[in-house]
Design an enzyme around this catalytic site. Sequence first.
Site, PDB file in Angstrom:
ATOM      1  N   HIS A 150      45.687  36.018  78.979  1.00  0.00           N
ATOM      2  CA  HIS A 150      44.870  35.512  77.880  1.00  0.00           C
ATOM      3  C   HIS A 150      44.236  34.163  78.189  1.00  0.00           C
ATOM      4  CE1 HIS A 150      47.430  38.209  75.022  1.00  0.00           C
ATOM      5  NE2 HIS A 150      46.466  38.882  75.624  1.00  0.00           N
ATOM      6  N   CYS A 158      31.872  27.038  79.924  1.00  0.00           N
ATOM      7  CA  CYS A 158      30.592  27.428  79.338  1.00  0.00           C
ATOM      8  C   CYS A 158      30.464  28.946  79.404  1.00  0.00           C
ATOM      9  CB  CYS A 158      29.439  26.769  80.104  1.00  0.00           C
ATOM     10  SG  CYS A 158      27.796  27.301  79.543  1.00  0.00           S
ATOM     11  N   CYS A 161      26.881  29.534  81.870  1.00  0.00           N
ATOM     12  CA  CYS A 161      26.860  29.253  83.317  1.00  0.00           C
ATOM     13  C   CYS A 161      28.250  29.173  83.932  1.00  0.00           C
ATOM     14  CB  CYS A 161      26.091  27.963  83.602  1.00  0.00           C
ATOM     15  SG  CYS A 161      26.983  26.441  83.166  1.00  0.00           S
TER      16      CYS A 161
END
Length: 316
Positions: A150, A158, A161
């Site tokens: 997890h 991000c 990107c």
Amino acid sequence: MPPGSGFPTICVVVGDNSAMQNVVLGPVRTSASRLREFLLRNEGRTVVLTGAGVSTDSGIPDYRGPAGVYSRNKDYKPIQYQQFVGPHSFRQRYWARSFLGWPQISSARPNTSHKAIAALEAASHITGVVTQNVDGLHSAAGSRAVIEIHGTLHLVECIDCHHQITREQFQTILREMNPVIYEWSRRHPGKIESDVSSSVNPDGDVEITWDYSHFQYPACPKCSGMLKPNVVFFGENMPARVRDASFKMLDDAGALLIIGSSLQVYSALRLAKRAHEAGKPIALLNLGPTRGDGMVELRLEHGSSEVLEELVGQLA
């Protein structure tokens, strides 16, 4: 043995549909002895699957245990992936709660269970650990072969990107962007402990009721995209490479030991099912019923720390 005697029950389950039958009643050392037999019989080819119950002794609550999030607040609903990537207000809410909850998560230290599991790996009694937990405490305890299915709260990524920064760096940015809230938390540590720390959730946020509509958080410094904790939210798919790595670790093993998990989350349950369908023996150490009780060879109804500490001592 009467209820409340403090003596754990060891249960053996035969077949998928049979009820659990109590076959041994005894102290912690008896539970550890049965687990010792299980590990030795499988000759160092056991993989361990851990859940939130392993980290409760480090001050991180689980979801479904006696003092878990759902027991404290039956209306609690963790944030969903589609909510996080949706309206701005959901991210404000999440990051505001995470901002106050992070200090307790980041200061948590490995407990007896984490250290015992690391010792079992170092002594070649287990091959590695697949964990549902996002706190990083297995690695902090010295475990080397760890798959965090997890993700980890210690990184922020991000979603566009995939640029990453550490959660500590992100916390510094949040402090700078929200000086009023930071100053309040610094001036009222007792208030945080009583109102916030007692309500920290396994995903690192807290239950708060104050207005977070003015809370600010940054965009990705590389592409201005959306930053997200590097964890798998409810409703989000696990990365295929992580799934495949967990499958391989299990497939290469000869047995499965489940510790501190009710197997309510499918990503963990399917590993138990995969082991069961492959004919691998399964042992399960957990307080409370689990979705895997009908698949296991050895069922220990006990907290993990005492049993694992005794186990390591017996194997020494």
